[in-house]
Design an enzyme around this catalytic site. Structure first.
Site, PDB file in Angstrom:
ATOM      1  N   THR A 116       0.816  -1.214   0.000  1.00 56.06           N
ATOM      2  CA  THR A 116       0.000   0.000   0.000  1.00 56.06           C
ATOM      3  C   THR A 116       0.850   1.264   0.000  1.00 56.06           C
ATOM      4  O   THR A 116       0.521   2.257  -0.658  1.00 56.06           O
ATOM      5  CB  THR A 116      -0.920   0.019   1.232  1.00 56.06           C
TER       6      THR A 116
ATOM      7  N   CYS B  43      -5.469  -9.102   3.549  1.00 55.02           N
ATOM      8  CA  CYS B  43      -4.825  -8.846   2.251  1.00 55.02           C
ATOM      9  C   CYS B  43      -3.416  -8.285   2.422  1.00 55.02           C
ATOM     10  O   CYS B  43      -2.751  -7.988   1.436  1.00 55.02           O
ATOM     11  CB  CYS B  43      -5.670  -7.907   1.397  1.00 55.02           C
ATOM     12  N   PHE B  44      -2.971  -8.089   3.660  1.00 55.45           N
ATOM     13  CA  PHE B  44      -1.570  -7.800   3.974  1.00 55.45           C
ATOM     14  C   PHE B  44      -1.077  -6.495   3.344  1.00 55.45           C
ATOM     15  O   PHE B  44       0.075  -6.404   2.914  1.00 55.45           O
ATOM     16  CB  PHE B  44      -0.681  -8.975   3.542  1.00 55.45           C
ATOM     17  N   CYS B  45      -1.964  -5.499   3.306  1.00 51.87           N
ATOM     18  CA  CYS B  45      -1.613  -4.192   2.719  1.00 51.87           C
ATOM     19  C   CYS B  45      -1.103  -4.342   1.287  1.00 51.87           C
ATOM     20  O   CYS B  45      -0.171  -3.645   0.871  1.00 51.87           O
ATOM     21  CB  CYS B  45      -0.565  -3.476   3.576  1.00 51.87           C
ATOM     22  N   ASN B  46      -1.697  -5.271   0.540  1.00 49.84           N
ATOM     23  CA  ASN B  46      -1.293  -5.499  -0.842  1.00 49.84           C
ATOM     24  C   ASN B  46      -2.530  -5.895  -1.644  1.00 49.84           C
ATOM     25  O   ASN B  46      -2.710  -7.055  -2.003  1.00 49.84           O
ATOM     26  CB  ASN B  46      -0.220  -6.579  -0.926  1.00 49.84           C
TER      27      ASN B  46
END
Length: 573
Positions: free
Chosen positions: A197, A466-469
């Protein structure tokens, strides 16, 4: 209790994973070699009988499955000894979120606090003796960082920041963009869709500067040679920036470092646009378990966060800037310590000559920087270096991936769906991250928040969501832009536990290994997956919906620990 059915012999699924295997390896090897090798490998595996599950969970099987060069532990001592002396606080915990943060060893903290108790470190902007000690120590740490990445102050400058995110923001603010409508060819900000992100967020700054942003999908990079500009346009000097991760924080995919020079030389173009390309390599995830040699690969910008490597200190990162681009960076704000001189009553300011001094506004976090010295000492003492860490963590992830890939329900359905672009064949193309969703025997996804709750009962620590992705999440979960928007309207936001909407997952489960991870960590996790799915398919009154069935298992998990009608099958190693 019903007796488990006899495991059935099933042929390996030749098609399983083929698209992602071919995609990842095509980034590194000729396609003809890939297809021939994969076909031969699958044919051989189809003739092999799967070992019993007990054998698959044994240390002996783990040792046999270790790829060439990989291994468990380090030459300086046993993993058990390291865990007992440096990580006693883990107790019975299985920590599998090393991509989130590394864990600091106790000796690092002790040596750091001993240092602080024996020395006086003053503000480095002062000129007294304690301040000079601080300044000299900070410069020593800069040298250690450059040494760690096999480079020197002749080629790179270390700019300390509060973390990788602040380093990315600094690049976006100071890059010499040429905006639209300036009368000259305008700049482009390009980034790989599989990015954190904090990289994608740079487009907010570039948009305010009237610079267009262009996302590029990983598969599009394979076709980027077609974007080469004609020879007559190659003299254009308009600066463009391309950002990509050395390692995906979502799947652990390692993107080719060879892209750096290919893009900078113009042989590889993210988009068809005349100008000079610069490269930002997001190395935050990569350098936590892999060595980065900046003598061989020389990106223009490298943001890192030190807690990803050492676990301590947090809130400290750095931007490594190639000295060739450094003179062209444009900075408007000036804070304490950055000015050679200025006037309060007149528009006059002269910056300090040093790049680091110009860009480190205010007093740097000098005590945290001093802690890095002890972090490097501890890492070298415990592991012998990043090359050893790479092979140790890959051995664990390769083994875990191999066993997860073999887990089948009695009806032949897979227990997990793994999201990956590689077959975990080499640490050069895959980091120690495994991303997956758990399935029920009907193939329906069991929500990640439910899996997280079950893992907590086992004292297993994983990461979900979503793991900042979002880009990688969309790619692997096949979520369209409209899907993401609809999920947001339905109330789902990043970091919540709304894991299934309209029968489709909104995220996944991620496990990741670090330098202090052990075989027992992998074994405990695999036993948890087997036990969980046994409960899912053997409940006395199984509800129809997977979330209800798993919630029912939560109530039974603490006293029903017998496992197995899950069969094992070796699909792809």
């Amino acid at each position: 209790a019903r007796s488990p059915p006899a495991p059935a012999e099933r042929p390996a699924c030749a098609g399983r994973g083929s698209p992602r295997l071919l995609f990842q390896e095509s980034l590194h090897r000729p396609r003809a070699c890939i297809m021939a090798g994969q076909a031969q490998s699958r044919a051989e595996l189809q003739q092999q009988e799967a070992p019993p599950w007990g054998e698959l969970l044994s240390f002996q099987y783990f040792q046999r499955m270790c790829p060439p060069g990989a291994g468990h532990g380090y030459s300086g001592g046993s993993m058990q000894g390291m865990r007992e002396s440096e990580f006693r606080r883990l107790g019975g915990m299985t920590y599998l979120d090393h991509a989130g943060t590394a864990l600091f060893p106790e000796s690092l903290l002790k040596e750091f606090t001993d240092d602080l108790s024996k020395n006086i470190y003053g503000n480095p902007h002062s000129q007294n003796i304690s301040s000079k000690l601080t300044y000299d120590t900070i410069e020593h740490v800069r040298y250690r960082i450059l040494q760690h990445f096999n480079t020197t102050a002749e080629d790179y400058t270390i700019i300390f920041t509060s973390g990788s995110t602040a380093a990315l923001k600094l690049v976006a603010e100071t890059f010499p963009w040429i905006p639209e409508g300036s009368g000259h060819p305008s700049s482009r900000f390009c980034y790989l869709a599989d990015n954190h992100t904090s990289v994608v967020g740079m487009r907010g700054i570039t948009a305010a500067m009237n610079v267009l942003s262009v996302p590029v999908k990983p598969k599009e990079m394979l076709l980027s040679e077609k974007n080469r500009v004609p020879a007559e346009e190659q003299n254009c000097t308009t600066p463009h920036l391309f950002c990509y991760p050395a390692q995906s924080n979502f799947s652990g995919t390692k993107y080719p470092l060879s892209w750096i020079q290919e893009i900078k030389s113009g042989n590889l173009c993210p988009i068809k646009m005349p100008g000079k390309w610069f490269v930002l390599l997001d190395a935050a995830s990569y350098v936590s378990t892999s060595p980065l040699d900046l003598t061989v690969h020389q990106p223009d910008f490298i943001p890192i966060s030190f807690y990803k490597i050492f676990g301590f200190p947090t809130g400290l990162g750095a931007l490594l800037v190639n000295n060739q681009i450094a003179p062209f960076l444009r900075k408007s704000y000036f804070g304490g310590g950055t000015a050679a001189g200025y006037l309060a009553g007149e528009e006059f300011y002269s910056p300090r000559p040093s790049v680091a001094d110009r860009f480190e506004d205010g007093t740097v976090s000098f005590l945290d920087i001093i802690a890095l010295k002890h972090g490097f000492d501890a890492l070298e003492r415990l592991t012998g270096g990043m090359e050893n860490i790479k092979h140790h963590t890959f051995a664990l992830s390769h083994y875990t991936y191999t066993v997860l890939s073999t887990l089948k329900y009695a009806n032949g359905a897979p227990v997990v769906h793994i999201y990956s672009d590689s077959d975990f064949s080499s640490p050069d193309v895959q980091g120690p991250i495994i991303n997956f969703n758990v399935l029920d025997e009907n193939g329906d996804v069991i929500g990640y928040s439910q899996v997280d709750k079950l893992a907590s009962l086992y004292n297993i620590h994983v990461r979900t969501g979503c793991f900042c992705n979002t880009g990688a999440c969309q790619q692997h979960l096949r979520l369209s832009n409209e899907d993401v928007k609809r999920n947001l309207q339905a109330g789902h936001v990043c970091g919540d536990d709304i894991d299934i909407i309209d029968g489709r997952p909104t995220g996944s489960v991620r496990i990741s290994f670090g330098y202090m991870s052990t075989f027992e960590d992998a074994q405990t996790f695999l036993k948890f997956i087997i036990a969980t799915d046994y409960l899912n398919q053997t409940s006395s009154f199984p509800p129809k919906r997977p979330q209800e069935r798993l919630s029912h298992s939560l109530l039974n998990l603490q006293y029903r620990m017998t496992i197995l009608p899950i069969t094992m099958q070796r699909n792809s190693l």
